[in-house]
Scaffold this active site. Structure first.
Site, mmCIF file in Angstrom:
data_model
loop_
_atom_site.group_PDB
_atom_site.id
_atom_site.type_symbol
_atom_site.label_atom_id
_atom_site.label_comp_id
_atom_site.label_asym_id
_atom_site.label_seq_id
_atom_site.Cartn_x
_atom_site.Cartn_y
_atom_site.Cartn_z
ATOM 1 C CE1 TYR A 1 1.167 4.921 -5.919
ATOM 2 C CE2 TYR A 1 1.076 6.177 -3.879
ATOM 3 C CZ TYR A 1 1.641 5.170 -4.648
ATOM 4 O OH TYR A 1 2.679 4.415 -4.132
ATOM 5 C CB SER B 1 -0.935 -0.038 1.217
ATOM 6 O OG SER B 1 -1.786 1.079 1.238
#
Length: 253
Positions: free
Chosen positions: A163, A150
């Site tokens: 993003y 992540s």
């Protein structure tokens, strides 16, 4: 999980964080399947690893293409055996403000193409690869480990709507899968890197990079090996699942 002799697939394994993970996991005896779209750097990465005695093989794959993912994972199972570990590392950025305006007039907006491409690679790619890996692990009946990469940007970061949304989704998938797959002996963890010295940060404007570095409590950017160590920790800690390990030098966005 015992890393030695385990078949571990790494997406985006040809360079940067993925290659650093490959080096560390390979040193611990993993049998590596490196997955990437670009064949030349992929072959170079495999050659480098093999020179160090690491068992590594290259597999072409587009993480955002369902058929490509299925074919690549089928090839891994055929050549190495079913995967026992997966690192969902492949990712891209297409940064930009949602709406950029000057004196009340809109000059530019984040394009749908830039939004979709980041979501396709950074989120849908994790979904597709995680599904294939889990399917192989379940059918093999020996459990396994999935590590999703992540980002601290999952909390929201200016200029990164696409993003940040994708990486927040990756964190949510990590928790969801950990709950779903526990019954099969599969653990799922995540790593949220901060700003790490990679090709991605090297492309930033020097003044922006300096500002970011000053904001990190430890006063420096992280190294790819820092993330590799975090990934290895999740593989080796058999009571770690459903959590996101932050490795960011104390930075919070």
């Amino acid at each position: 999980m015992q890393i030695d002799k385990a078949v571990i697939a790494i997406t985006g394994g040809a360079r940067g964080l993925g290659l650093a993970m490959a080096h560390l996991l390979g040193e611990k005896g993993a049998r590596l399947a490196l997955l990437d779209r670009d064949r030349e750097p992929l072959d170079q990465a495999v050659d480098t690893l093999r020179d160090k005695g690491v068992d590594a093989r290259a597999f072409d794959m587009d993480v955002a293409d369902e058929m490509s993912v299925r074919e690549a994972f089928a090839a891994i199972a055929r050549d190495l055996g079913p995967v026992q570990g997966l690192v969902n590392n492949a990712g891209i950025t297409r940064d930009g403000l949602m709406v950029k305006a000057r004196e009340g007039k809109v000059e530019k907006t984040l394009s749908l193409a830039d939004w979709q491409q980041v979501i396709d690679v950074n989120l849908t790619g994790v979904f597709l690869c995680g599904r294939e890996a889990a399917s192989q692990m379940i059918e093999a009946g020996n459990g396994g480990v999935i590590v999703n990469i992540s980002s601290i940007s999952r909390a929201g970061n200016m200029g990164q709507s696409n993003y940040a949304a994708a990486k927040a989704g990756v964190a949510a998938l990590t928790v969801t899968w950990a709950k779903e797959y526990a019954r099969y002996g599969i653990r799922v963890g995540g790593v949220a890197p901060g700003f790490i010295e990679t090709e991605m940060t090297a492309s930033m404007r020097p003044e922006m990079l300096e500002k970011i570095t000053r904001g990190v409590p430890l006063g420096q950017l992280g190294q790819p090996d820092d993330i590799a160590f975090s990934v290895a920790f999740i593989f080796e800690n058999d009571y770690y699942t459903g959590r996101i390990l932050e490795c960011d030098g104390g930075l919070r966005i």
